[in-house]
Design a protein around this motif. Structure first.
Motif, PDB file in Angstrom:
ATOM      1  N   VAL A  43       0.847  -1.203   0.000  1.00 26.25           N
ATOM      2  CA  VAL A  43       0.000   0.000   0.000  1.00 26.25           C
ATOM      3  C   VAL A  43       0.881   1.251   0.000  1.00 26.25           C
ATOM      4  N   VAL A  44       1.928   1.246   0.821  1.00 29.05           N
ATOM      5  CA  VAL A  44       2.835   2.399   0.859  1.00 29.05           C
ATOM      6  C   VAL A  44       3.570   2.542  -0.466  1.00 29.05           C
ATOM      7  N   LEU A  45       3.980   1.430  -1.071  1.00 26.99           N
ATOM      8  CA  LEU A  45       4.624   1.509  -2.380  1.00 26.99           C
ATOM      9  C   LEU A  45       3.662   2.073  -3.422  1.00 26.99           C
ATOM     10  N   LEU A  46       2.419   1.610  -3.406  1.00 26.98           N
ATOM     11  CA  LEU A  46       1.424   2.097  -4.363  1.00 26.98           C
ATOM     12  C   LEU A  46       1.157   3.586  -4.174  1.00 26.98           C
ATOM     13  N   LEU A  47       0.947   3.997  -2.939  1.00 27.24           N
ATOM     14  CA  LEU A  47       0.652   5.412  -2.686  1.00 27.24           C
ATOM     15  C   LEU A  47       1.861   6.302  -2.972  1.00 27.24           C
ATOM     16  N   SER A  48       3.057   5.783  -2.777  1.00 25.41           N
ATOM     17  CA  SER A  48       4.256   6.529  -3.169  1.00 25.41           C
ATOM     18  C   SER A  48       4.296   6.685  -4.685  1.00 25.41           C
ATOM     19  N   ALA A  49       3.993   5.613  -5.397  1.00 21.22           N
ATOM     20  CA  ALA A  49       3.992   5.672  -6.864  1.00 21.22           C
ATOM     21  C   ALA A  49       2.933   6.642  -7.376  1.00 21.22           C
ATOM     22  N   LEU A  50       1.754   6.601  -6.792  1.00 19.61           N
ATOM     23  CA  LEU A  50       0.688   7.509  -7.225  1.00 19.61           C
ATOM     24  C   LEU A  50       1.037   8.962  -6.910  1.00 19.61           C
ATOM     25  N   SER A  51       1.668   9.191  -5.764  1.00 18.70           N
ATOM     26  CA  SER A  51       2.051  10.563  -5.424  1.00 18.70           C
ATOM     27  C   SER A  51       3.188  11.045  -6.324  1.00 18.70           C
ATOM     28  N   TYR A  52       4.055  10.140  -6.741  1.00 18.82           N
ATOM     29  CA  TYR A  52       5.090  10.507  -7.711  1.00 18.82           C
ATOM     30  C   TYR A  52       4.436  10.920  -9.027  1.00 18.82           C
ATOM     31  N   ARG A  53       3.409  10.198  -9.417  1.00 19.58           N
ATOM     32  CA  ARG A  53       2.683  10.537 -10.644  1.00 19.58           C
ATOM     33  C   ARG A  53       2.030  11.918 -10.524  1.00 19.58           C
ATOM     34  N   VAL A  54       1.507  12.246  -9.338  1.00 24.15           N
ATOM     35  CA  VAL A  54       0.926  13.579  -9.116  1.00 24.15           C
ATOM     36  C   VAL A  54       2.007  14.654  -9.277  1.00 24.15           C
ATOM     37  N   LEU A  55       3.185  14.412  -8.689  1.00 24.97           N
ATOM     38  CA  LEU A  55       4.290  15.357  -8.820  1.00 24.97           C
ATOM     39  C   LEU A  55       4.708  15.502 -10.282  1.00 24.97           C
ATOM     40  N   LEU A  56       4.828  14.396 -10.953  1.00 18.68           N
ATOM     41  CA  LEU A  56       5.180  14.427 -12.373  1.00 18.68           C
ATOM     42  C   LEU A  56       4.150  15.229 -13.165  1.00 18.68           C
ATOM     43  N   GLY A  57       2.880  15.015 -12.868  1.00 18.63           N
ATOM     44  CA  GLY A  57       1.814  15.756 -13.548  1.00 18.63           C
ATOM     45  C   GLY A  57       1.897  17.249 -13.284  1.00 18.63           C
ATOM     46  N   GLU A 115       3.407  22.467 -15.731  1.00 24.73           N
ATOM     47  CA  GLU A 115       4.202  23.702 -15.758  1.00 24.73           C
ATOM     48  C   GLU A 115       5.062  23.778 -17.024  1.00 24.73           C
ATOM     49  N   LEU A 116       5.604  22.628 -17.453  1.00 24.56           N
ATOM     50  CA  LEU A 116       6.515  22.623 -18.596  1.00 24.56           C
ATOM     51  C   LEU A 116       5.803  22.581 -19.943  1.00 24.56           C
ATOM     52  N   GLY A 117       4.663  21.937 -19.976  1.00 25.18           N
ATOM     53  CA  GLY A 117       3.933  21.814 -21.233  1.00 25.18           C
ATOM     54  C   GLY A 117       4.145  20.469 -21.897  1.00 25.18           C
ATOM     55  N   PRO A 118       3.247  20.120 -22.831  1.00 28.35           N
ATOM     56  CA  PRO A 118       3.264  18.795 -23.451  1.00 28.35           C
ATOM     57  C   PRO A 118       4.427  18.563 -24.420  1.00 28.35           C
ATOM     58  N   ASP A 119       5.090  19.613 -24.848  1.00 25.97           N
ATOM     59  CA  ASP A 119       6.199  19.461 -25.790  1.00 25.97           C
ATOM     60  C   ASP A 119       7.558  19.511 -25.114  1.00 25.97           C
ATOM     61  N   SER A 120       7.571  19.453 -23.790  1.00 25.50           N
ATOM     62  CA  SER A 120       8.830  19.566 -23.047  1.00 25.50           C
ATOM     63  C   SER A 120       9.671  18.304 -23.198  1.00 25.50           C
ATOM     64  N   LEU A 121      10.938  18.459 -22.883  1.00 21.83           N
ATOM     65  CA  LEU A 121      11.864  17.330 -22.892  1.00 21.83           C
ATOM     66  C   LEU A 121      11.393  16.249 -21.918  1.00 21.83           C
ATOM     67  N   LEU A 122      10.906  16.663 -20.745  1.00 17.77           N
ATOM     68  CA  LEU A 122      10.422  15.703 -19.755  1.00 17.77           C
ATOM     69  C   LEU A 122       9.213  14.934 -20.282  1.00 17.77           C
ATOM     70  N   ARG A 158       8.492  14.255 -23.324  1.00 20.51           N
ATOM     71  CA  ARG A 158       8.971  13.294 -24.328  1.00 20.51           C
ATOM     72  C   ARG A 158       9.682  12.115 -23.662  1.00 20.51           C
ATOM     73  N   ALA A 159      10.434  12.394 -22.599  1.00 21.87           N
ATOM     74  CA  ALA A 159      11.158  11.327 -21.904  1.00 21.87           C
ATOM     75  C   ALA A 159      10.203  10.362 -21.207  1.00 21.87           C
ATOM     76  N   VAL A 160       9.151  10.905 -20.611  1.00 26.09           N
ATOM     77  CA  VAL A 160       8.192  10.066 -19.887  1.00 26.09           C
ATOM     78  C   VAL A 160       7.314   9.291 -20.858  1.00 26.09           C
ATOM     79  N   GLY A 161       6.969   9.920 -21.950  1.00 28.13           N
ATOM     80  CA  GLY A 161       6.099   9.267 -22.925  1.00 28.13           C
ATOM     81  C   GLY A 161       4.753   8.946 -22.326  1.00 28.13           C
ATOM     82  N   ARG A 162       4.335   7.745 -22.516  1.00 31.42           N
ATOM     83  CA  ARG A 162       3.028   7.311 -21.994  1.00 31.42           C
ATOM     84  C   ARG A 162       3.086   6.852 -20.549  1.00 31.42           C
ATOM     85  N   GLY A 163       4.265   6.803 -19.986  1.00 27.48           N
ATOM     86  CA  GLY A 163       4.398   6.369 -18.591  1.00 27.48           C
ATOM     87  C   GLY A 163       4.155   4.889 -18.418  1.00 27.48           C
ATOM     88  N   ARG A 164       4.639   4.116 -19.363  1.00 28.99           N
ATOM     89  CA  ARG A 164       4.380   2.676 -19.356  1.00 28.99           C
ATOM     90  C   ARG A 164       4.910   1.985 -18.093  1.00 28.99           C
TER      91      ARG A 164
END
Length: 178
Positions: A110-124, A129-136, A138-144
């Protein structure tokens, strides 16, 4: 706030979490290899948690390196991530001390899952802030890898009550994937 200050704060928190975890490793009462055997579950859980914190630390570093500006949403999203990561020493100790028992293993997930989801919130927040055409972006892509990790955590949590070893194998698989 500069991104350097945010990164330094996060680095400090993660260093403290790792220090707390290593302080939970108790010195054995004997001088032979047999004295280490009871500590093996605690040590293996420490190694796994250290690996996860290391993954977050490196990914966080790369993510902030790509960020040009930090805003309030990013600050709060980062604190949200640090909250869930701060529970890592507790669940690490609980799972290790109880030799991968069902409930501690599931709560670890549960802690691993909630850490992962909160990381996704931070990434979002950073991507917003950077926009959809940013280097980040492009690096993240679809987040597979992120999606696969979250699905494995979701599967591992109830499987902890069926076979904690399956859950642990899934946690290791996520770490190896990263």
């Amino acid at each position: 706030m500069s991104k350097e200050r945010l990164e330094a704060f996060t680095d400090g928190v993660l260093a403290i979490l790792i220090t707390i975890m290593v302080l939970e490793l108790r010195v054995p009462q004997g001088a032979d290899l047999g004295a280490l055997r009871p500590l093996l579950p605690v040590f293996l859980t420490y190694v796994l948690s250290f690996t996860f914190l290391g993954i977050y630390w490196t990914n966080h570093h790369h993510m902030l390196h790509a960020a040009g500006h930090i805003n309030g949403k990013i600050l709060w999203a980062n604190l949200h991530l640090l909250f869930w990561l701060s529970l890592t020493p507790f669940v690490t100790g609980w799972m290790g001390e109880n030799h991968f028992a069902a409930l501690p293993t599931a709560v670890y997930g549960v802690v691993l899952l909630l850490s992962a989801l909160s990381y996704r919130v931070l990434l979002g927040a950073i991507l917003a802030e950077l926009g959809p055409d940013s280097l980040l972006a492009r690096a993240v892509g679809r987040g597979r890898k992120e999606h696969i990790s979250e699905l494995l955590y979701v599967a591992a949590i109830p499987l902890g009550f069926v076979s904690p070893w399956i859950s642990d194998a899934l946690y290791v698989a996520v770490a190896l994937m990263w």
